[in-house]
Scaffold this active site. Structure first.
Site, PDB file in Angstrom:
ATOM      1  N   GLU A 138       0.847  -1.190   0.000  1.00  0.00           N
ATOM      2  CA  GLU A 138       0.000   0.000   0.000  1.00  0.00           C
ATOM      3  C   GLU A 138       0.886   1.245   0.000  1.00  0.00           C
ATOM      4  OE1 GLU A 138      -3.434  -2.117   2.810  1.00  0.00           O
ATOM      5  OE2 GLU A 138      -2.593  -0.168   3.381  1.00  0.00           O
ATOM      6  N   PRO A 139       0.327   2.409  -0.308  1.00  0.00           N
ATOM      7  CA  PRO A 139       1.140   3.636  -0.286  1.00  0.00           C
ATOM      8  C   PRO A 139       1.842   3.858   1.051  1.00  0.00           C
ATOM      9  CG  PRO A 139      -0.944   4.060  -1.379  1.00  0.00           C
ATOM     10  CD  PRO A 139      -1.033   2.669  -0.828  1.00  0.00           C
ATOM     11  N   SER A 143       7.484  -2.598   2.878  1.00  0.00           N
ATOM     12  CA  SER A 143       8.102  -3.795   3.440  1.00  0.00           C
ATOM     13  C   SER A 143       7.448  -4.229   4.748  1.00  0.00           C
ATOM     14  CB  SER A 143       9.593  -3.548   3.677  1.00  0.00           C
ATOM     15  OG  SER A 143      10.265  -3.380   2.443  1.00  0.00           O
ATOM     16  N   ASP A 255       7.000 -18.674   2.767  1.00  0.00           N
ATOM     17  CA  ASP A 255       7.929 -19.789   2.930  1.00  0.00           C
ATOM     18  C   ASP A 255       8.020 -20.613   1.650  1.00  0.00           C
ATOM     19  OD1 ASP A 255       8.215 -18.927   5.504  1.00  0.00           O
ATOM     20  OD2 ASP A 255       6.937 -20.464   6.397  1.00  0.00           O
ATOM     21  N   ARG A 258       9.297 -17.378  -1.504  1.00  0.00           N
ATOM     22  CA  ARG A 258      10.617 -16.746  -1.477  1.00  0.00           C
ATOM     23  C   ARG A 258      11.689 -17.615  -2.130  1.00  0.00           C
ATOM     24  NH1 ARG A 258       9.607 -13.786   4.342  1.00  0.00           N
ATOM     25  NH2 ARG A 258       8.932 -11.803   3.424  1.00  0.00           N
ATOM     26  N   THR A 292      45.714 -21.378 -13.431  1.00  0.00           N
ATOM     27  CA  THR A 292      45.390 -21.290 -12.021  1.00  0.00           C
ATOM     28  C   THR A 292      44.636 -19.992 -11.782  1.00  0.00           C
ATOM     29  OG1 THR A 292      47.451 -20.144 -11.496  1.00  0.00           O
ATOM     30  CG2 THR A 292      47.482 -22.554 -11.414  1.00  0.00           C
ATOM     31  N   GLY A 357      31.766  -3.881 -21.121  1.00  0.00           N
ATOM     32  CA  GLY A 357      31.938  -2.520 -21.611  1.00  0.00           C
ATOM     33  C   GLY A 357      30.762  -2.006 -22.420  1.00  0.00           C
ATOM     34  N   GLU A 381       8.610  -9.395  -2.483  1.00  0.00           N
ATOM     35  CA  GLU A 381       8.593 -10.545  -1.567  1.00  0.00           C
ATOM     36  C   GLU A 381       9.431 -10.291  -0.318  1.00  0.00           C
ATOM     37  OE1 GLU A 381       7.340 -14.060  -2.042  1.00  0.00           O
ATOM     38  OE2 GLU A 381       6.013 -13.062  -3.419  1.00  0.00           O
ATOM     39  N   GLY A 382       9.642  -9.018  -0.005  1.00  0.00           N
ATOM     40  CA  GLY A 382      10.448  -8.658   1.155  1.00  0.00           C
ATOM     41  C   GLY A 382      11.825  -8.190   0.731  1.00  0.00           C
TER      42      GLY A 382
END
Length: 404
Positions: A138-139, A143, A255, A258, A292, A357, A381-382
């Site tokens: 909502e406005p 979160s 649960d 996410r 390597t 680049g 979703e958080g």
């Protein structure tokens, strides 16, 4: 410990990869440019998913549900790979193609996962062929879901909803919306409930569609509820207010979902890494020589580091989904997977643009689009901050009032 994809799920993973490569990628830029245009090419894919689900493939959001624990490894002596693991593996492949297009596949909405997670058998049957969106934000409540002010009051045999919802994914295209509302603002989280509102219900209307940084193939709507009346049985879960349980019932959906968002992040990050390697090899920056880590060019060393981060995110994601399939509480792991994968996707896509680049920054390549698409995965979703707060509470054994 087996870290490979289960054999029985490999055909679904392969099919998802083919869809990503042959359906999503060719139209990805088209619907990024034509924001709010509906991708009709997805209708056939949705029909295919419906057929697979009817055949028992468990390949959609309607199969993202927590097992009741009766088939947990401890209870049965065996493990299972169900709808949650199937969902995240398929999502990883599809988002290698396009995140926005995944979010706009009919009948694959977040609301479908909510119905699957906490809906009654009657609700699941009634809405099994519907495309269900989710309206939480909502406005004045982003979160902090507990700050929701959209209200719901019982009037005879009907719930009456009033309020405004923003950033509703598939809000215009969906057949129904799961609306989060409060029965009593004074009671805080405990009074938050979710309600099924079919499209066309008097009092509910889409007031605008939002233009976005990324995931432009997916419509994002603002919805207004003005004395919107729905049947009494359209509440998801119990109408009783239990201050001890807070709003754990409506939060249970996360649960399951996410890990799916984490899978989206894994998919788009893998796409960026694959393409960056191709472009850097073509430019002669990377070679086929075995070296390597310390002797590799800076660009190659950076790609190695990002691939290691991505593998960690992938394994966290699979663990969280597997736990849900096996009836093991996974709130902590779901937040860990979402936090890690989203952060990795943001860093990886931007770094791949940087390494390539001017080519990576230009519109002829999808790298710049993936960088834009990935940002939402660390928000919806958080947010990253919310996930870290949830993780801290779980690890420290603190409640939401003790640790804010």
């Amino acid at each position: 410990m087996n870290l490979e994809n289960p054999k029985k799920l490999r055909p679904i993973v392969e099919q998802a990869r083919l869809v990503a490569e042959n359906v999503f990628r060719p139209i990805s830029r088209k619907y990024d440019t034509a924001e709010h245009a509906y991708p009709k090419e997805l209708d056939m894919l949705a029909a295919l998913l419906d057929g697979m689900n009817e055949g028992g493939a468990r390949a959609s959001a309607s199969h993202l549900s927590q097992d009741d624990g009766s088939s947990s490894p401890e209870a049965s002596g065996t493990t299972r790979n169900g709808g949650n693991l199937t969902g995240v593996l398929g999502t990883m492949e599809l988002c290698w193609g396009d995140v926005g297009l995944l979010l706009t596949i009919p009948r694959q909405g977040l609301g479908n996962a909510a119905v699957s997670a906490v809906g009654t058998p009657e609700q699941k049957e009634k809405f099994k062929k519907s495309w269900v969106a989710m309206a939480i934000t909502e406005p004045g409540a982003g979160s902090d879901s507990a700050a929701i002010r959209t209200s719901a009051r019982l009037d005879g045999d009907e719930w009456v909803l009033r309020g405004e919802k923003i950033f509703v994914t598939a809000g215009e295209r969906a057949d129904a919306v799961v609306v989060w509302a409060t029965l009593d603002p004074a009671l805080g989280r405990a009074a938050i409930k979710s309600f099924l509102v079919p499209k066309g219900t008097p009092g509910m209307r889409v007031v605008r569609l939002d233009k976005k940084l990324g995931i432009r193939a997916s419509d994002t709507a603002t919805i207004e509820l003005d004395d919107c009346r729905i049947p009494k049985e359209n509440i998801l879960g119990s109408p009783e207010i239990d201050t001890k349980k807070s709003f754990a019932g409506v939060m249970k959906t996360f649960d399951n979902t996410r890990p799916v968002v984490a899978a989206m992040a894994v998919g788009v990050a893998r796409a960026a890494l694959d393409r960056a390697r191709e472009l850097l090899k073509r430019a002669g920056v990377l070679t086929r020589e075995e070296r390597t880590f310390t002797r590799a060019p800076a660009a190659e060393s950076e790609l190695h580091r990002l691939e290691a981060e991505l593998e960690a995110a992938r394994l966290l994601t699979m663990k969280a989904a597997w736990m849900a399939d096996n009836g093991i509480p996974n709130s902590l792991e779901a937040s860990m997977a979402k936090a890690k994968a989203a952060r990795v996707a943001n860093e990886t896509t931007l770094k791949c643009v940087e390494l390539c680049g001017t080519v990576g920054y230009a519109e002829q390549e999808l790298l710049e689009k993936w960088a834009r698409d990935s940002k939402i995965l660390d928000i919806f979703e958080g947010t990253q901050q919310i996930q870290m707060l949830i993780i801290a509470r779980r690890l420290l054994g603190k409640s939401s009032t003790e640790l804010r």
